[in-house]
Design an enzyme around this catalytic site. Structure first.
Site, PDB file in Angstrom:
ATOM      1  N   LYS A 186       0.846  -1.191   0.000  1.00 56.89           N
ATOM      2  CA  LYS A 186       0.000   0.000   0.000  1.00 56.89           C
ATOM      3  C   LYS A 186       0.881   1.241   0.000  1.00 56.89           C
ATOM      4  O   LYS A 186       1.570   1.528   0.984  1.00 56.89           O
ATOM      5  CB  LYS A 186      -0.919   0.044   1.229  1.00 56.89           C
ATOM      6  CG  LYS A 186      -2.020   1.121   1.084  1.00 56.89           C
ATOM      7  CD  LYS A 186      -2.725   1.413   2.381  1.00 56.89           C
ATOM      8  CE  LYS A 186      -2.031   2.494   3.169  1.00 56.89           C
ATOM      9  NZ  LYS A 186      -2.041   3.833   2.492  1.00 56.89           N
ATOM     10  N   GLU A 262      10.536   1.129  10.174  1.00 60.50           N
ATOM     11  CA  GLU A 262      11.507   2.213  10.003  1.00 60.50           C
ATOM     12  C   GLU A 262      10.714   3.485  10.244  1.00 60.50           C
ATOM     13  O   GLU A 262       9.906   3.897   9.410  1.00 60.50           O
ATOM     14  CB  GLU A 262      12.126   2.162   8.602  1.00 60.50           C
ATOM     15  CG  GLU A 262      13.356   3.051   8.464  1.00 60.50           C
ATOM     16  CD  GLU A 262      13.028   4.421   7.928  1.00 60.50           C
ATOM     17  OE1 GLU A 262      12.901   5.354   8.750  1.00 60.50           O
ATOM     18  OE2 GLU A 262      12.905   4.572   6.713  1.00 60.50           O
ATOM     19  N   CYS A 296      13.259  11.324   7.013  1.00 62.47           N
ATOM     20  CA  CYS A 296      13.257  10.792   8.380  1.00 62.47           C
ATOM     21  C   CYS A 296      14.595  10.978   9.063  1.00 62.47           C
ATOM     22  O   CYS A 296      14.670  11.014  10.298  1.00 62.47           O
ATOM     23  CB  CYS A 296      12.840   9.324   8.381  1.00 62.47           C
ATOM     24  SG  CYS A 296      13.807   8.290   7.255  1.00 62.47           S
ATOM     25  N   GLU A 393       9.631  15.338  15.813  1.00 58.64           N
ATOM     26  CA  GLU A 393       9.930  15.330  14.377  1.00 58.64           C
ATOM     27  C   GLU A 393       8.979  16.281  13.657  1.00 58.64           C
ATOM     28  O   GLU A 393       7.759  16.123  13.713  1.00 58.64           O
ATOM     29  CB  GLU A 393       9.790  13.928  13.808  1.00 58.64           C
ATOM     30  CG  GLU A 393      10.159  13.849  12.330  1.00 58.64           C
ATOM     31  CD  GLU A 393      10.049  12.446  11.768  1.00 58.64           C
ATOM     32  OE1 GLU A 393      10.926  12.059  10.978  1.00 58.64           O
ATOM     33  OE2 GLU A 393       9.091  11.741  12.129  1.00 58.64           O
TER      34      GLU A 393
END
Length: 493
Positions: A186, A262, A296, A393
């Site tokens: 997906k 991850e 990231c 983040e």
């Protein structure tokens, strides 16, 4: 009939027309979703997958695994097909890069030279592994032969992030296919086009139907159905820590799927006073502002030793001012727009949070222009460790610059986060470089560089930045089940 996406590119970086079906890719065919609904974008429509479609995709993947893939397709055969896919990706590399830039907002040049080039390299690397998945013979006694087999798991589920769609697809399907697994994938609902286009290349390469299936849809419907599906044995996800928790929970509550994650990061970038300052500035800007900060591993916490702080900061400001923001297809553009209005608003909310908390905006801190989701590269100073902009983040072109005194001071600050994906440091002192790299709690430590990746080098996080490793031979362990076989050669009861 599924929608056909057609677009005429007429930019200096790429000229050409693309046209392809945007249906769900199940059992080698492009289909409408079971409810005949679509996800609407400014530029196209994409079929929306439902839990019913997930069931169809899993059934197709299981049938392929039981008949034409898995242990029914020797590693050499898998390698040949993967190599054919590599050749097709190389042939269509410019188109894939253009689609990635159009879909994501990243610049065409970066998409072509990093995302697509890296994807090709990754699939080629794992094509080389496909016929080298081996077990071992274990020494026991003379009346018994004992050996291990590394068998494919079966049907595996991949969820892709929005920021590196085609590259993350390669990182996921490369080791999975090499080991003989079949895939239900997906893509992010924000950036599905390159994954769909790759399905056409997979068909053209000659993969048996059902080996790779792509279900486009929303995370709370199609994604949840796949995460909790009882016939999927393995999940690999790249994305936020929040969603990673939900996937892990769904895997645990269903059939205890094998999970690799991850996840997010808040990477420190440490500039020691003996660093090559010009290089440190260039790499620091690349580390945070590349891919419009939607990385990231973005080096969003920049720690500068007090002896060179003023000089570094002056040059870093000059470098930041020089970065061109604008059309992703313009050859001199460094930073394009954010991927969506949602992400734009999220980044801007963090900027406002920093201002409200008393941090100082040295540059940026606002929208660029009046149209599109462009944000000026933003540098904050006068921050403290409790601020959201230091701890969380942001996933955008926003960083904090912090002065530090010595190694003990900066290592303590750098490790003061629940993330641990990556870190970088700049110094001319080899002993300091290695010692610091070893003490940083991160899955990747870059010395005198940042955001440098290779297909044969493991990548993954410490702490809440993930579980397991991608890339290199380490990733192969995610996609095999180890079976021990004991053969009695003479022991009698």
């Amino acid at each position: 009939m599924p929608f056909t996406f057609t677009h005429e590119f007429n930019a200096p970086a790429f000229k050409g027309k693309v046209s392809f079906n945007t249906g769900l890719f199940i059992n080698g065919q492009f289909l409408d979703g079971s409810d005949n609904t679509t996800i609407e974008y400014v530029i196209t429509s994409v079929s929306e997958g439902t839990p019913k479609d997930v069931d169809l995709a899993v059934e197709a993947a299981q049938t392929a695994f039981d008949t034409t893939w898995g242990l029914h397709a020797p590693g050499a055969q898998r390698s040949i097909l993967m190599s054919k896919l590599v050749a097709l990706m190389e042939k269509n590399a410019d188109e894939l890069a253009a689609l990635e830039a159009l879909d994501n907002g990243k610049t065409y040049n970066w998409a072509r030279n990093v995302d697509v080039a890296g994807s090709i390299d990754c699939i080629r690397y794992y094509a080389g592994w496909a016929d080298k998945i081996t077990g071992q013979v274990q020494e026991t006694t003379e009346d018994k032969l004992t050996y291990s087999r590394h068998e494919p798991i079966g049907v595996v589920f991949h969820v892709l992030t929005l920021c590196f769609a085609v590259l993350m697809m390669a990182w996921k399907i490369g080791p999975a296919l090499a080991c003989g697994n079949t895939v239900v994938l997906k893509p992010s609902e924000f950036t599905p086009l390159t994954a769909i286009r790759m399905c056409h290349l997979i068909n053209e390469a000659g993969f048996p139907p059902g080996v790779v299936n792509v279900v486009t849809g929303y995370g709370n419907t199609a994604g949840n159905a796949i995460s909790s599906h009882m016939k999927i044995e393995k999940v690999a996800f790249t994305g936020s820590t929040l969603v990673g928790r939900k996937i892990m929970e769904a895997a645990a509550k269903s059939n205890l799927k094998n999970v690799t994650l991850e996840l997010g990061g808040k990477s420190p970038n440490i500039i020691f006073d003996d660093a090559d300052i010009e290089q440190a500035v260039n790499w620091a800007a690349f580390g945070i502002f590349w891919n419009h900060g939607q990385t990231c591993t973005a080096g969003s916490r920049i720690y500068v030793q007090e002896g060179i702080y003023d000089e570094f900061f002056k040059l870093f400001m000059e470098k930041t001012r020089s970065l061109k923001i604008g059309d992703p297809f313009a050859p001199d553009t460094f930073q394009g727009p954010q991927v969506s209005e949602i992400q734009f608003n999220r980044i801007m909310s963090y900027i406002e949070s920093g201002k409200a908390a008393g941090a100082k905006v040295e540059i940026g801190g606002e929208r660029h222009g009046t149209e599109g989701y462009f944000i000026k590269p933003t540098i904050f100073t006068n921050v403290n460790p409790s601020m959201k902009i230091v701890q969380e983040e942001i996933f955008g072109p926003v960083c904090v610059v912090i002065k530090f005194k010595d190694e003990e001071d900066v290592i303590k600050q750098a490790n003061d986060t629940f993330y641990g994906l990556a870190a970088a440091l700049f110094t001319q002192n080899l002993n300091r470089a290695i010692n610091t790299a070893h003490r940083l709690k991160a899955g990747t430590a870059w010395i005198n560089c940042v955001n440098s990746f290779n297909s044969n080098v493991p990548f993954g996080g410490f702490k809440q930045s993930g579980i397991g490793r991608e890339c290199g031979d380490y990733a192969l362990t995610n996609y095999t089940a180890v079976k021990a076989v004991h053969v009695n050669l003479g022991h009698r009861m």
